[in-house]
Design a protein around this motif. Structure first.
Motif, PDB file in Angstrom:
ATOM      1  N   ASP A 112       0.824  -1.215   0.000  1.00  0.00           N
ATOM      2  CA  ASP A 112       0.000   0.000   0.000  1.00  0.00           C
ATOM      3  C   ASP A 112       0.855   1.261   0.000  1.00  0.00           C
ATOM      4  O   ASP A 112       0.364   2.341   0.333  1.00  0.00           O
ATOM      5  CB  ASP A 112      -0.946   0.017   1.207  1.00  0.00           C
ATOM      6  CG  ASP A 112      -0.211   0.133   2.543  1.00  0.00           C
ATOM      7  OD1 ASP A 112       1.035   0.012   2.561  1.00  0.00           O
ATOM      8  OD2 ASP A 112      -0.882   0.342   3.576  1.00  0.00           O
ATOM      9  N   THR A 132      -3.231  -4.552  -3.805  1.00  0.00           N
ATOM     10  CA  THR A 132      -3.226  -3.188  -3.280  1.00  0.00           C
ATOM     11  C   THR A 132      -4.641  -2.740  -2.944  1.00  0.00           C
ATOM     12  O   THR A 132      -5.619  -3.256  -3.500  1.00  0.00           O
ATOM     13  CB  THR A 132      -2.641  -2.184  -4.299  1.00  0.00           C
ATOM     14  OG1 THR A 132      -3.573  -2.028  -5.378  1.00  0.00           O
ATOM     15  CG2 THR A 132      -1.301  -2.651  -4.842  1.00  0.00           C
ATOM     16  N   TYR A 136      -5.192   2.796  -4.251  1.00  0.00           N
ATOM     17  CA  TYR A 136      -3.764   2.883  -4.579  1.00  0.00           C
ATOM     18  C   TYR A 136      -3.567   3.748  -5.817  1.00  0.00           C
ATOM     19  O   TYR A 136      -4.176   3.501  -6.860  1.00  0.00           O
ATOM     20  CB  TYR A 136      -3.225   1.477  -4.825  1.00  0.00           C
ATOM     21  CG  TYR A 136      -1.723   1.366  -4.973  1.00  0.00           C
ATOM     22  CD1 TYR A 136      -0.918   1.099  -3.872  1.00  0.00           C
ATOM     23  CD2 TYR A 136      -1.109   1.487  -6.218  1.00  0.00           C
ATOM     24  CE1 TYR A 136       0.462   0.961  -3.998  1.00  0.00           C
ATOM     25  CE2 TYR A 136       0.272   1.359  -6.355  1.00  0.00           C
ATOM     26  CZ  TYR A 136       1.045   1.099  -5.245  1.00  0.00           C
ATOM     27  OH  TYR A 136       2.409   0.965  -5.381  1.00  0.00           O
ATOM     28  N   TYR A 150      -8.199  -1.329   3.444  1.00  0.00           N
ATOM     29  CA  TYR A 150      -6.855  -0.899   3.799  1.00  0.00           C
ATOM     30  C   TYR A 150      -6.182  -2.010   4.598  1.00  0.00           C
ATOM     31  O   TYR A 150      -6.854  -2.845   5.204  1.00  0.00           O
ATOM     32  CB  TYR A 150      -6.887   0.371   4.670  1.00  0.00           C
ATOM     33  CG  TYR A 150      -7.770   1.475   4.183  1.00  0.00           C
ATOM     34  CD1 TYR A 150      -7.542   2.100   2.955  1.00  0.00           C
ATOM     35  CD2 TYR A 150      -8.854   1.917   4.954  1.00  0.00           C
ATOM     36  CE1 TYR A 150      -8.360   3.126   2.513  1.00  0.00           C
ATOM     37  CE2 TYR A 150      -9.668   2.946   4.516  1.00  0.00           C
ATOM     38  CZ  TYR A 150      -9.428   3.544   3.291  1.00  0.00           C
ATOM     39  OH  TYR A 150     -10.239   4.556   2.858  1.00  0.00           O
ATOM     40  N   ASN A 278      -4.168   5.689   0.280  1.00  0.00           N
ATOM     41  CA  ASN A 278      -4.992   5.436   1.458  1.00  0.00           C
ATOM     42  C   ASN A 278      -5.129   6.686   2.321  1.00  0.00           C
ATOM     43  O   ASN A 278      -6.211   6.984   2.842  1.00  0.00           O
ATOM     44  CB  ASN A 278      -4.444   4.258   2.265  1.00  0.00           C
ATOM     45  CG  ASN A 278      -2.985   4.393   2.640  1.00  0.00           C
ATOM     46  OD1 ASN A 278      -2.240   5.209   2.092  1.00  0.00           O
ATOM     47  ND2 ASN A 278      -2.544   3.582   3.590  1.00  0.00           N
TER      48      ASN A 278
END
Length: 365
Positions: A112, A132, A136, A150, A278
């Motif tokens: 991430d 991911t 992302y 996440y 994120n």
């Protein structure tokens, strides 16, 4: 199935702990190797995992390059003996990508961190799959799959985490007592080279303590004036503490996003602001986190939040919205690993399987 997990960072102990337990419960055999960094070994011991140490964190690019060779040599010997069907790692895990290629076994990396460019150059040509978050900010190519969550929701989703107020007693606190968590990092990771965060650490802490007790967690040695603020609570209890805090302020990106998904107002201070999807989504879509390159601006926002007695309740509402949108990431990882390579094929053909739906489909388990 036999699966080898390589842990490169303390956050990856949290990321994979529920996945490993669930896979073992389902009859799979898991082996853990780890890099000795910060509190990684402590956390693995605290959670009762058996593991083998294959290397340690190094402070410079030159020493990291030398350690890379040593780690891969040790990991290769262990993997040859264990004979895994699959190798799994976290952010920038070059080791599992290289060793997997040497053994002609697939490797999966959960990543991430867009700005880890050195890691990606070394890893991407050799890894089999890179998973991911959907937010992302980058197209890695045909090896990439995206899921709607996440890393932090692998261990802080309410299906996986219940806060324990006992940690407050350890620090002489009660529920409702105002306290602020501040984190400083060492800036020694390969993707942190040349970056910086809060320069006037003492000034920041002195300003914040007007609004509550300040508790500091730090990767490095603190200045003498700040050492009395450093907490001695067990690292595995930090998430409980974050849940009850009025505010988090710090250079630690992982801790900032952990606080945000727990519904605690979160302020991230770093020259890396704007590089990770994120953080951008947590700030712009959900309003759970604020990012600053300037520590004075960060302090101003912190005081604004602390002066509002309704802030904590407001963040709880924001968190509920996020949880309605996002998936239980551990459930996704179990499905993806257990069903690989079919899971990869399905997600490349039908990304909506995990890209947009809030829960793992019933027929995906």
């Amino acid at each position: 199935m036999k699966i080898l997990f390589n842990i490169g960072h303390p956050a990856q102990v949290h990321l994979f702990k529920n996945l490993i337990r669930e896979l073992e419960r389902r009859g799979h055999q898991c082996k853990i190797t780890t890099i000795a960094k910060d509190v990684s070994l402590y956390l693995l011991d605290a959670y009762g995992f058996e593991y083998e140490v294959v290397g340690e964190e190094k402070p410079t690019l030159a020493t990291k390059a030398m350690e890379l060779l040593r780690v891969e040599s040790r990991l290769y010997r262990i993997a040859r003996s264990f004979r895994p069907d699959l190798l799994v790692g976290g952010v920038g895990n070059v080791y599992v990508a290289h060793v997997g290629k040497l053994l002609r076994k697939p490797s999966i990396v959960f990543d991430d961190t867009e700005h880890a460019k050195i890691d990606h150059r070394l890893m991407d040509p050799f890894v089999s799959v890179i998973c991911t978050p959907s937010c992302y900010r980058g197209d890695i190519g045909p090896k990439q799959v995206r899921y709607n969550g996440y890393h932090e929701l692998a261990y802080l989703h309410p299906d996986r985490f219940t806060p324990n107020p006992a940690v407050l007693t350890e620090l002489g606190l009660s529920e409702g007592d105002p306290f602020i968590i501040v984190r400083f990092v060492s800036w020694q990771a390969s993707h942190d080279v040349g970056q910086h965060g809060i320069r006037d650490k003492v000034g920041l802490v002195k300003a914040l303590e007007r609004y509550g007790r300040v508790l500091i967690t730090s990767e490095g040695v603190l200045p003498p004036k700040l050492q009395p603020y450093q907490i001695r609570v067990s690292p595995e209890k930090l998430h409980d503490l974050l849940y009850y805090a009025r505010l988090y302020v710090g250079e630690g990106g992982t801790t900032a996003s952990e606080a945000a998904v727990l519904g605690t107002p979160s302020i991230y201070v770093s020259s890396l602001v704007g590089t990770m999807g994120n953080f951008i989504e947590l700030e712009e879509t959900y309003g759970l986190l604020y990012s600053f390159t300037d520590a004075n601006a960060a302090l101003g926002k912190a005081i604004e939040i602390l002066q509002n007695p309704a802030s904590k309740e407001k963040w709880g509402t924001k968190r509920e919205r996020l949880l309605e949108d996002k998936i239980d990431v551990t459930a996704f990882m179990v499905w993806f690993v257990e069903n690989y390579p079919r899971s990869f094929t399905e997600m490349r053909k039908h990304p909506e399987v995990q890209y947009s739906c809030p829960r793992v489909p019933e027929d995906a388990s």
